[in-house]
Write an enzyme that holds these catalytic residues in place. Structure first.
Site, short mmCIF file in Angstrom:
data_model
loop_
_atom_site.label_atom_id
_atom_site.label_comp_id
_atom_site.label_asym_id
_atom_site.label_seq_id
_atom_site.Cartn_x
_atom_site.Cartn_y
_atom_site.Cartn_z
N GLY A 74 0.52 -15.26 -7.98
CA GLY A 74 0.58 -15.27 -6.54
C GLY A 74 0.62 -13.58 -6.20
O GLY A 74 -0.18 -13.82 -4.51
N GLN A 181 3.93 -22.41 -3.63
CA GLN A 181 5.61 -23.59 -3.30
C GLN A 181 4.90 -24.83 -3.39
O GLN A 181 5.35 -25.76 -3.70
CB GLN A 181 6.54 -22.83 -2.51
CG GLN A 181 7.23 -21.61 -2.56
CD GLN A 181 7.23 -22.28 -4.05
OE1 GLN A 181 7.97 -22.40 -4.80
NE2 GLN A 181 8.00 -20.43 -4.85
N SER A 201 -0.26 -20.33 -7.44
CA SER A 201 0.35 -19.35 -8.84
C SER A 201 0.45 -20.84 -9.18
O SER A 201 0.87 -21.34 -9.68
CB SER A 201 1.29 -18.60 -8.23
OG SER A 201 2.20 -18.12 -9.17
N SER A 202 -0.26 -20.08 -10.98
CA SER A 202 -0.08 -20.99 -11.64
C SER A 202 1.79 -22.24 -12.90
O SER A 202 1.44 -22.66 -12.76
CB SER A 202 -0.71 -20.82 -13.33
OG SER A 202 -0.62 -21.30 -14.80
N HIS A 203 2.34 -20.05 -12.25
CA HIS A 203 3.72 -20.98 -13.19
C HIS A 203 4.46 -21.17 -12.66
O HIS A 203 5.36 -21.86 -12.63
CB HIS A 203 3.93 -19.41 -13.58
CG HIS A 203 4.99 -18.64 -12.93
ND1 HIS A 203 6.33 -18.75 -12.15
CD2 HIS A 203 3.99 -17.78 -11.65
CE1 HIS A 203 6.40 -17.92 -11.87
NE2 HIS A 203 5.25 -17.51 -10.97
N THR A 239 -11.38 -8.57 -17.34
CA THR A 239 -12.20 -9.59 -18.41
C THR A 239 -11.44 -10.87 -18.05
O THR A 239 -9.39 -10.15 -18.20
CB THR A 239 -11.49 -9.08 -20.07
OG1 THR A 239 -12.66 -8.24 -20.15
CG2 THR A 239 -11.99 -10.33 -21.31
N CYS A 327 24.65 -8.26 -4.22
CA CYS A 327 25.17 -6.61 -4.10
C CYS A 327 24.77 -6.06 -4.00
O CYS A 327 23.80 -5.95 -5.27
CB CYS A 327 26.09 -7.47 -4.63
SG CYS A 327 27.37 -6.81 -4.43
#
Lengths: 388, 124
Positions: A74, A181, A201-203, A239, A327
């Site tokens: 992403g 998302q 995004s794949s993950h 590649t 923090c």
């Protein structure tokens, strides 16, 4: 032996890889391992796998295979979209984005500003919805791109993408959306949304990490940001990660196939979680839009307690979530998204993002509600603010 | 994600001396909801010794664990000994703090010293 229950509810950060995705990927590590650019049979096999994967990804979002550029994920897709359409040698260009974008877009915009380009950051309302009127008014003669995310990664608010794309079209401006998302949670079709570019995004959809895609509508002129051996039609040299891309394509296929069931399942869990927390814990607020939100996103703030402390106590009970409070050196810093929603000081430091996944169950919700009740009670007993 | 020592996690998850001393001899409070951490420390002094030290803390893991550590370190010490406590003492007690978080340790100590100063001021 440690028998503590472990519940993962941080799917907006990443997701476990589906076993069917792993099965699809395995042959591409040591059997079909060729370089897709090689002319021999090993290379041809890899090129064929890439070609099929490109079609699978394209089909999942209503695109053409030649409109898919495989990337490392992403972040790279966002970078390529935003940097790619702003030619560096044709004078000062103007880009419009929103204040709640992912850092992959915001930091790229900041980089463009450092090169002399102009960026307008459109505000959002207290539910996290982009001010479409302000966006329309910010258009200039030299505006080249609008980039507004489909759904926010922290508060889950779904943006009126169709409305924004109509404005972009009317002014002949390219429109990019970061759909990292939203893919797999709500329907994503590039024609219905009317976008020129779209990041995936794949993950985030039970695929492997380190792979993703940028959809680029035919006729959109972009320049590459990675140079080399002219892979991906010169738009992204390097590649190809064949096993990763095959896994990504399988994950896309499964996301579309399971979208309806997953959406119903996650919406039920989401609404039950929100309802039960509001029924049993006082001084809580829901961050993000009450209805225009991702089915898997719950972002809540609890008064008198701090996010990291909540996160750690929940983790000790086996529950993995996120917080928008960080923090640093004696002060707590709220995320740029929560700050943009103008959440009151009393609430802003006590935010939790609970992002559900298809493997979560209603039993998990029971467990998490109990864990939350315990955590909040313990921290409030320690807080000088509670009861004042 | 920052990595905390076992001692930090122990003090965070099982903090000692949580509360407010109702008839405190000195009270120190530091922080605001805008900046973040708020630490309130109250002390009871008898014969120049900090007989009791209690804290209430709104804040992150470091804010809570250092509050607990400061209360433990100060309890039983003379006023002068407690005033002489340093950030290093707190960090050593907690077996170290992650980089970037080490500066947070002084916050609880500041609240303790404010409480002692309040006691001294009231005693004058």
């Amino acid at each position: 032996m440690d028998t503590m229950k472990r519940i993962y509810m941080d799917h907006s950060a990443t997701t476990p890889v589906d076993s069917l995705v792993v099965d699809a990927m395995l042959p591409f590590f040591s059997e079909t391992f060729g370089n897709a650019s090689s002319l021999h049979s090993f290379g041809t096999e890899a090129a064929e796998a890439l070609s099929l994967a490109r079609k699978q990804v394209a089909d999942a979002i209503g695109a053409l295979p030649e409109e898919i550029i495989f990337t490392s994920g992403g972040t790279e897709s966002d970078n390529l979209a935003v940097r790619g359409v702003v030619p560096f040698n044709e004078g000062k260009k103007h880009v419009i984005t929103s204040v709640i974008e992912h850092p992959a877009v915001l930091n790229t915009c900041a980089f463009l500003e450092s090169l002399g380009h102009e960026v307008t950051y459109v505000p959002v309302d207290t539910d996290g919805l982009v001010d479409v009127k302000a966006l329309g008014k910010s258009i200039k003669e030299n505006t080249v791109l609008i980039s507004v995310m489909h759904a926010n990664n922290e508060v889950g608010t779904i943006q009126p993408i169709e409305e924004i794309s109509a404005i972009a079209k009317e002014h002949n401006i390219y429109f990019h959306t970061d759909a990292v998302q939203s893919v797999g949670k709500i329907p994503v079709n590039v024609d219905d949304l009317g976008v020129d570019m779209l990041s995936i995004s794949s993950h985030k959809i039970h695929g492997p990490k380190g792979v993703g895609a940028l959809y680029v509508r035919k006729g959109t002129t972009i320049s590459p940001i990675v140079f080399g051996g002219n892979h991906e039609k010169g738009m992204r040299s390097g590649t190809e990660n064949v096993s990763g891309i095959v896994g990504f394509a399988k994950a896309m296929e499964l996301a579309v196939e399971r979208l309806a069931d997953d959406s119903i399942h996650m919406t039920r869990m989401r609404d039950s979680l929100i309802g039960r927390v509001f029924d049993t814990i006082s001084d809580v607020r829901l961050n993000g839009h009450p209805s225009k939100r991702l089915p898997n996103n719950v972002n809540m703030s609890f008064k008198y307690v701090e996010g990291e402390s909540m996160l750690m106590l929940l983790d000790m009970q086996g529950v993995a979530v996120s917080t928008g409070s960080a923090c640093s050196s004696k002060s707590l810093k709220a995320s740029h998204v929560l700050s943009a929603l103008e959440i009151e000081d009393e609430f802003i430091h006590g935010s939790l993002r609970i992002s559900l996944g298809r493997e979560n169950s209603m039993g998990d919700i029971d467990y998490v509600v109990n864990a939350l009740q315990e955590t909040i009670a313990k921290l409030r007993a320690m807080s000088p603010l509670a009861g004042r | 994600m920052v990595l905390y020592s076992k001692k930090v996690i122990e003090e965070f998850s099982n903090p000692a001396n949580v509360g407010v001393i109702e008839d405190a001899d000195g009270v120190g409070e530091i922080g605001s909801t805008i900046d973040g951490d708020i630490i309130n420390i109250s002390i009871k002094v008898k014969d120049n010794i900090l007989e009791d030290v209690k804290f209430k803390t709104f804040g992150c893991v470091v804010a809570i664990s250092t509050s607990s550590a400061v209360a433990k370190l100060a309890k039983g010490k003379t006023v002068d000994e407690a005033m002489a406590l340093t950030n290093e003492d707190v960090i050593n007690y907690l077996d170290g703090l992650p980089e970037g978080k080490d500066r947070c340790s002084g916050f609880a100590l500041d609240a303790l010293k404010m409480a002692i100063e309040d006691y001294i001021h009231k005693s004058e």
